[in-house]
Design a protein around this motif. Structure first.
Motif, PDB file in Angstrom:
ATOM      1  N   SER A  17      33.257 -11.461 -39.274  1.00 35.79           N
ATOM      2  CA  SER A  17      32.529 -10.209 -39.461  1.00 35.79           C
ATOM      3  C   SER A  17      31.112 -10.510 -39.933  1.00 35.79           C
ATOM      4  N   LEU A  18      30.218  -9.567 -39.674  1.00 37.03           N
ATOM      5  CA  LEU A  18      28.818  -9.743 -40.042  1.00 37.03           C
ATOM      6  C   LEU A  18      28.210  -8.362 -40.216  1.00 37.03           C
ATOM      7  N   ARG A  19      27.309  -8.219 -41.179  1.00 36.92           N
ATOM      8  CA  ARG A  19      26.609  -6.954 -41.340  1.00 36.92           C
ATOM      9  C   ARG A  19      25.118  -7.160 -41.140  1.00 36.92           C
ATOM     10  N   LEU A  20      24.577  -6.437 -40.208  1.00 39.45           N
ATOM     11  CA  LEU A  20      23.138  -6.444 -39.977  1.00 39.45           C
ATOM     12  C   LEU A  20      22.509  -5.270 -40.720  1.00 39.45           C
ATOM     13  N   SER A  21      21.279  -5.478 -41.162  1.00 39.00           N
ATOM     14  CA  SER A  21      20.547  -4.422 -41.847  1.00 39.00           C
ATOM     15  C   SER A  21      19.203  -4.204 -41.167  1.00 39.00           C
ATOM     16  N   CYS A  22      18.746  -2.973 -41.223  1.00 35.81           N
ATOM     17  CA  CYS A  22      17.446  -2.601 -40.673  1.00 35.81           C
ATOM     18  C   CYS A  22      16.724  -1.809 -41.752  1.00 35.81           C
ATOM     19  N   ALA A  23      15.758  -2.436 -42.392  1.00 40.09           N
ATOM     20  CA  ALA A  23      14.989  -1.784 -43.443  1.00 40.09           C
ATOM     21  C   ALA A  23      13.748  -1.134 -42.837  1.00 40.09           C
ATOM     22  N   ALA A  24      13.496   0.104 -43.236  1.00 39.90           N
ATOM     23  CA  ALA A  24      12.380   0.847 -42.672  1.00 39.90           C
ATOM     24  C   ALA A  24      11.349   1.171 -43.734  1.00 39.90           C
ATOM     25  N   SER A  25      10.088   1.053 -43.360  1.00 38.55           N
ATOM     26  CA  SER A  25       9.008   1.497 -44.234  1.00 38.55           C
ATOM     27  C   SER A  25       8.195   2.521 -43.468  1.00 38.55           C
ATOM     28  N   GLY A  26       7.665   3.464 -44.204  1.00 37.14           N
ATOM     29  CA  GLY A  26       6.931   4.549 -43.571  1.00 37.14           C
ATOM     30  C   GLY A  26       7.466   5.877 -44.069  1.00 37.14           C
ATOM     31  N   ARG A  27       6.970   6.924 -43.484  1.00 35.81           N
ATOM     32  CA  ARG A  27       7.316   8.246 -43.963  1.00 35.81           C
ATOM     33  C   ARG A  27       8.457   8.876 -43.171  1.00 35.81           C
ATOM     34  N   SER A  28       9.173   9.731 -43.846  1.00 38.27           N
ATOM     35  CA  SER A  28      10.155  10.609 -43.196  1.00 38.27           C
ATOM     36  C   SER A  28      11.275   9.858 -42.490  1.00 38.27           C
ATOM     37  N   ASP A  73      19.895   7.151 -46.186  1.00 42.86           N
ATOM     38  CA  ASP A  73      18.590   7.806 -46.235  1.00 42.86           C
ATOM     39  C   ASP A  73      17.906   7.649 -47.600  1.00 42.86           C
ATOM     40  N   ALA A  74      18.679   7.429 -48.636  1.00 47.86           N
ATOM     41  CA  ALA A  74      18.095   7.263 -49.968  1.00 47.86           C
ATOM     42  C   ALA A  74      17.332   5.945 -50.085  1.00 47.86           C
ATOM     43  N   ASN A  75      17.777   4.949 -49.328  1.00 45.89           N
ATOM     44  CA  ASN A  75      17.177   3.619 -49.420  1.00 45.89           C
ATOM     45  C   ASN A  75      16.473   3.183 -48.147  1.00 45.89           C
ATOM     46  N   ASN A  76      16.370   4.089 -47.176  1.00 39.51           N
ATOM     47  CA  ASN A  76      15.659   3.813 -45.921  1.00 39.51           C
ATOM     48  C   ASN A  76      16.194   2.578 -45.211  1.00 39.51           C
ATOM     49  N   ILE A  77      17.494   2.555 -45.003  1.00 40.65           N
ATOM     50  CA  ILE A  77      18.086   1.393 -44.363  1.00 40.65           C
ATOM     51  C   ILE A  77      19.224   1.831 -43.435  1.00 40.65           C
ATOM     52  N   VAL A  78      19.368   1.117 -42.362  1.00 40.93           N
ATOM     53  CA  VAL A  78      20.446   1.332 -41.404  1.00 40.93           C
ATOM     54  C   VAL A  78      21.241   0.033 -41.295  1.00 40.93           C
ATOM     55  N   HIS A  79      22.560   0.159 -41.279  1.00 40.07           N
ATOM     56  CA  HIS A  79      23.415  -1.020 -41.179  1.00 40.07           C
ATOM     57  C   HIS A  79      24.196  -1.008 -39.883  1.00 40.07           C
ATOM     58  N   LEU A  80      24.547  -2.202 -39.435  1.00 34.82           N
ATOM     59  CA  LEU A  80      25.491  -2.356 -38.332  1.00 34.82           C
ATOM     60  C   LEU A  80      26.554  -3.344 -38.804  1.00 34.82           C
ATOM     61  N   GLN A  81      27.716  -2.812 -39.122  1.00 30.47           N
ATOM     62  CA  GLN A  81      28.843  -3.652 -39.538  1.00 30.47           C
ATOM     63  C   GLN A  81      29.591  -4.086 -38.293  1.00 30.47           C
ATOM     64  N   MET A  82      29.724  -5.396 -38.126  1.00 31.59           N
ATOM     65  CA  MET A  82      30.363  -5.935 -36.926  1.00 31.59           C
ATOM     66  C   MET A  82      31.599  -6.715 -37.334  1.00 31.59           C
ATOM     67  N   THR A  83      32.718  -6.429 -36.721  1.00 34.27           N
ATOM     68  CA  THR A  83      33.955  -7.140 -37.002  1.00 34.27           C
ATOM     69  C   THR A  83      34.536  -7.703 -35.706  1.00 34.27           C
ATOM     70  N   ALA A  84      35.498  -8.593 -35.848  1.00 35.56           N
ATOM     71  CA  ALA A  84      36.163  -9.194 -34.683  1.00 35.56           C
ATOM     72  C   ALA A  84      35.146  -9.655 -33.652  1.00 35.56           C
ATOM     73  N   LEU A  85      34.145 -10.383 -34.104  1.00 31.69           N
ATOM     74  CA  LEU A  85      33.069 -10.802 -33.219  1.00 31.69           C
ATOM     75  C   LEU A  85      33.571 -11.749 -32.129  1.00 31.69           C
ATOM     76  N   LYS A  86      32.948 -11.620 -30.970  1.00 34.42           N
ATOM     77  CA  LYS A  86      33.310 -12.416 -29.796  1.00 34.42           C
ATOM     78  C   LYS A  86      32.086 -13.196 -29.327  1.00 34.42           C
ATOM     79  N   PRO A  87      32.294 -14.293 -28.633  1.00 33.18           N
ATOM     80  CA  PRO A  87      31.140 -15.048 -28.119  1.00 33.18           C
ATOM     81  C   PRO A  87      30.202 -14.193 -27.271  1.00 33.18           C
ATOM     82  N   GLU A  88      30.738 -13.222 -26.562  1.00 40.32           N
ATOM     83  CA  GLU A  88      29.895 -12.354 -25.735  1.00 40.32           C
ATOM     84  C   GLU A  88      29.038 -11.391 -26.551  1.00 40.32           C
ATOM     85  N   ASP A  89      29.237 -11.345 -27.855  1.00 32.54           N
ATOM     86  CA  ASP A  89      28.367 -10.556 -28.733  1.00 32.54           C
ATOM     87  C   ASP A  89      27.091 -11.309 -29.085  1.00 32.54           C
ATOM     88  N   THR A  90      27.003 -12.562 -28.687  1.00 36.10           N
ATOM     89  CA  THR A  90      25.822 -13.364 -28.981  1.00 36.10           C
ATOM     90  C   THR A  90      24.587 -12.770 -28.337  1.00 36.10           C
TER      91      THR A  90
END
Length: 130
Positions: A17-28, A73-90
């Motif tokens: 499993s792996l969790r990706l994060s996307c931190a955003a800066s800017g308004r709204s 929305d409180a921390n301006n971040i989006v996550h992608l939690q990935m489980t059961a990863l496969k080689p084709e997810d590379t």
């Protein structure tokens, strides 16, 4: 527009499993819908997952049930939690923001369309070994 920075990508083994994060800066931040896309070497960029303003989520068939997109929305971040990863997810995984001032119903028919996303991150590499 937002500035987006992805993190969390690395080399893992199949089944991990792996969790990706996307931190955003800017308004709204909360005015934007967000998508995750991925691009393998020599291949086109493909939709992975998306989330609208109310938290409604959308997934590409091959990741449905394995990946979960969420937004903080409180921390301006989006996550992608990935489980059961496969080689084709590379791939390089990219975060995108867009469709501001649009309705949830409009987004529900457009979430895969890359032209609607006006902010993109640089991407984070995910490599899944077999």
């Amino acid at each position: 527009q937002l500035q987006l920075t992805e993190s969390g990508g690395r080399l893992v083994q199949a089944g991990d499993s792996l969790r990706l994060s996307c931190a955003a800066s800017g308004r709204s931040f909360d005015a934007y819908a967000f998508g995750w896309f991925r691009q393998a070497p020599g291949q086109e960029r493909l939709f992975v997952a998306a989330i609208g303003w109310t938290g409604i989520t959308y997934y590409e068939n091959s990741v449905s049930g394995r990946f979960t997109i969420s937004r903080d929305d409180a921390n301006n971040i989006v996550h992608l939690q990935m489980t059961a990863l496969k080689p084709e997810d590379t791939a390089v995984y990219l975060c995108a923001a867009g469709y501001s001032s649009r309705s949830e119903s409009y987004y529900s028919t457009r979430y895969k369309v890359m032209d609607g996303y006006d902010s993109w991150g640089q991407g984070t590499q995910v490599t899944v070994s077999s």
